[in-house]
Design an enzyme around this catalytic site. Structure first.
Site, PDB file in Angstrom:
ATOM      1  N   HIS A 197       0.910  -1.036   0.033  1.00 32.99           N
ATOM      2  CA  HIS A 197      -0.072  -0.012   0.118  1.00 32.99           C
ATOM      3  C   HIS A 197       0.753   1.365   0.064  1.00 32.99           C
ATOM      4  O   HIS A 197       1.958   1.156   0.407  1.00 32.99           O
ATOM      5  CB  HIS A 197      -0.968   0.028   1.204  1.00 32.99           C
TER       6      HIS A 197
ATOM      7  N   LYS B 110      -0.616   4.815   4.355  1.00 31.65           N
ATOM      8  CA  LYS B 110      -1.585   3.982   5.179  1.00 31.65           C
ATOM      9  C   LYS B 110      -1.337   3.909   6.316  1.00 31.65           C
ATOM     10  O   LYS B 110      -0.240   3.669   6.775  1.00 31.65           O
ATOM     11  CB  LYS B 110      -1.830   2.754   4.478  1.00 31.65           C
TER      12      LYS B 110
HETATM   13  P1  NAD Z   1      -7.714   9.685   4.394  1.00 34.43           P
HETATM   14  O1  NAD Z   1      -6.827   9.948   5.350  1.00 34.43           O
HETATM   15  O2  NAD Z   1      -7.057  10.128   3.272  1.00 34.43           O
HETATM   16  O3  NAD Z   1      -9.066  10.253   4.683  1.00 34.43           O
HETATM   17  C1  NAD Z   1      -9.857   9.972   5.984  1.00 34.43           C
HETATM   18  C2  NAD Z   1     -10.625  11.631   5.861  1.00 34.43           C
HETATM   19  O4  NAD Z   1     -11.429  11.194   7.368  1.00 34.43           O
HETATM   20  C3  NAD Z   1      -9.652  12.492   6.358  1.00 34.43           C
HETATM   21  O5  NAD Z   1     -10.072  13.587   5.280  1.00 34.43           O
HETATM   22  C4  NAD Z   1      -9.831  12.981   7.793  1.00 34.43           C
HETATM   23  O6  NAD Z   1      -9.769  14.395   7.915  1.00 34.43           O
HETATM   24  C5  NAD Z   1     -11.195  12.509   7.972  1.00 34.43           C
HETATM   25  N1  NAD Z   1     -11.712  12.437   9.296  1.00 34.43           N
HETATM   26  C6  NAD Z   1     -10.683  12.061  10.497  1.00 34.43           C
HETATM   27  N2  NAD Z   1     -11.355  12.204  11.635  1.00 34.43           N
HETATM   28  C7  NAD Z   1     -12.779  12.511  11.273  1.00 34.43           C
HETATM   29  C8  NAD Z   1     -13.854  12.978  12.032  1.00 34.43           C
HETATM   30  N3  NAD Z   1     -13.508  12.630  13.549  1.00 34.43           N
HETATM   31  N4  NAD Z   1     -14.915  13.434  11.515  1.00 34.43           N
HETATM   32  C9  NAD Z   1     -14.866  13.799  10.085  1.00 34.43           C
HETATM   33  N5  NAD Z   1     -13.973  13.371   9.377  1.00 34.43           N
HETATM   34  C10 NAD Z   1     -12.679  12.847   9.822  1.00 34.43           C
HETATM   35  O7  NAD Z   1      -7.758   8.139   4.373  1.00 34.43           O
HETATM   36  P2  NAD Z   1      -8.272   7.142   3.016  1.00 34.43           P
HETATM   37  O8  NAD Z   1      -7.327   6.685   2.194  1.00 34.43           O
HETATM   38  O9  NAD Z   1      -9.392   7.892   2.477  1.00 34.43           O
HETATM   39  O10 NAD Z   1      -8.940   5.895   3.893  1.00 34.43           O
HETATM   40  C11 NAD Z   1      -9.984   5.854   4.761  1.00 34.43           C
HETATM   41  C12 NAD Z   1     -10.336   4.818   5.477  1.00 34.43           C
HETATM   42  O11 NAD Z   1     -10.871   3.718   4.391  1.00 34.43           O
HETATM   43  C13 NAD Z   1      -9.091   3.732   5.911  1.00 34.43           C
HETATM   44  O12 NAD Z   1      -9.527   2.921   7.158  1.00 34.43           O
HETATM   45  C14 NAD Z   1      -8.770   3.053   4.778  1.00 34.43           C
HETATM   46  O13 NAD Z   1      -8.088   1.812   5.188  1.00 34.43           O
HETATM   47  C15 NAD Z   1     -10.105   2.509   4.227  1.00 34.43           C
HETATM   48  N6  NAD Z   1     -10.312   1.963   2.990  1.00 34.43           N
HETATM   49  C16 NAD Z   1     -11.286   0.954   2.689  1.00 34.43           C
HETATM   50  C17 NAD Z   1     -11.271   0.784   1.315  1.00 34.43           C
HETATM   51  C18 NAD Z   1     -12.427  -0.134   1.230  1.00 34.43           C
HETATM   52  O14 NAD Z   1     -12.887  -0.721   0.142  1.00 34.43           O
HETATM   53  N7  NAD Z   1     -13.107  -0.779   2.398  1.00 34.43           N
HETATM   54  C19 NAD Z   1     -10.676   1.165   0.323  1.00 34.43           C
HETATM   55  C20 NAD Z   1      -9.862   2.319   0.641  1.00 34.43           C
HETATM   56  C21 NAD Z   1      -9.501   2.688   1.936  1.00 34.43           C
END
Ligand code: NAD
Length: 266
Positions: free
Chosen positions: A154, A158
């Site tokens: 990744h 991450k």
């Molecule tokens: P990222 O850090 O780019 O985005 C997360 C966002 O959440 C950020 O903008 C952050 O400011 C916001 N956030 C944090 N705390 C918050 C709160 N209390 N209230 C509102 N917003 C808040 O991360 P990402 O790469 O977008 O990944 C996010 C999650 O999704 C991770 O857990 C990742 O592993 C997961 N993910 C899952 C899949 C899937 O298919 N299930 C795919 C990709 C990523």
């Protein structure tokens, strides 16, 4: 169905805003971020480069959910649990792709899902979910004669390791072989750690650059090796999977569902 997105300014947030705004039967009515985020007040559509949607990003999830039927949450376990609490109180559905839940946090998710319909899936891609099914078949056929090792790659931002997808892949293999994943997962090999045991499932995480996500499960036998691999080329397919989960969840009763259920694979 009215949909809100939490974590709107994140890597997945932008992809989700675009996917929801283009999806049949879904209307984006809210988008939130953490308090103090620089994008608060910005239009979600402009943030995701899909044109103005008239949905400004706020930091008030409870108020946002008053005007939504379902929350899409791709954040982090502690944030997701708080979001589930709010949605359970309001009786709203949740589709969450957050990863990195401890077994205790997973139990808390199950508790909230007694009150509302929830889809929780560490990987929403159709291809990865097909891999889960293939892994079950491979483990059944290859059995205990093959050593199982899982390697995932990744991007360098991450936060959790190994990925939720890699853990789920390990769980699928372990369950099929009658093993307890938490007992047999081996995350560390260093120094004179001895020969590998027959039962263990080695878990390795590689981090670097902008890799969206790659997973390979190795079934290693004597003189031959089977590899089941998935490579994600863009985040859009995760967002499309989340949209599919929203459409499927409509009208479902309370409970915890996964993508296998959404895709009719379970
Ligand atoms: P990222 O850090 O780019 O985005 C997360 C966002 O959440 C950020 O903008 C952050 O400011 C916001 N956030 C944090 N705390 C918050 C709160 N209390 N209230 C509102 N917003 C808040 O991360 P990402 O790469 O977008 O990944 C996010 C999650 O999704 C991770 O857990 C990742 O592993 C997961 N993910 C899952 C899949 C899937 O298919 N299930 C795919 C990709 C990523």
């Amino acid at each position: 169905m009215k949909v809100a997105i939490v974590g709107a300014a994140g890597r997945m947030g932008g992809r989700l805003i675009q996917a929801v705004s283009e999806a049949e039967g879904l209307e984006l009515t809210g988008a939130t971020e953490r308090p103090g985020h620089a994008q608060i007040g910005v239009d979600a559509g402009l943030l995701a480069a899909v044109g103005e949607l008239g949905v400004p990003i706020t930091d008030d999830l409870a108020a946002t959910m008053a005007n939504a039927d379902l929350l899409i949450d791709f954040t982090f376990p502690d944030v997701t649990l708080k979001n589930l609490e709010i949605c359970a109180k309001l009786g709203k559905m949740v589709v969450s792709g957050s990863t990195g839940f401890t077994p205790g946090q997973k139990k808390q998710v199950e508790k909230y899902a007694e009150q509302i319909p929830v889809v929780l899936a560490p990987n929403m891609s159709v291809g990865v979910n097909a891999c889960f099914k293939l892994l079950k078949e491979a483990a059944k056929i290859l059995g205990n004669d093959f050593d199982v090792e899982i390697v995932e790659l990744h991007h360098n931002k991450k936060k959790d390791s190994p990925s939720g997808t890699a853990v789920r892949m390990g769980e699928v293999v372990a369950e099929t072989l009658g093993r307890d994943y938490n007992q047999v997962a081996n995350y560390h090999r260093e120094g004179m750690c001895g020969e590998r045991t027959k039962e263990e499932i080695g878990m390795q995480a590689v981090r670097g650059g902008d890799i969206v996500g790659e997973h390979t499960v190795y079934f290693i036998g004597m003189g031959e090796r089977v590899e089941i691999s998935h490579r994600a080329m863009s985040r859009d397919m995760f967002a499309r999977g989340a949209v599919r989960a929203c459409q499927w969840l409509q009208g479902k009763s309370s409970g915890l569902y996964d993508m296998q259920a959404v895709l009719g694979l379970s």
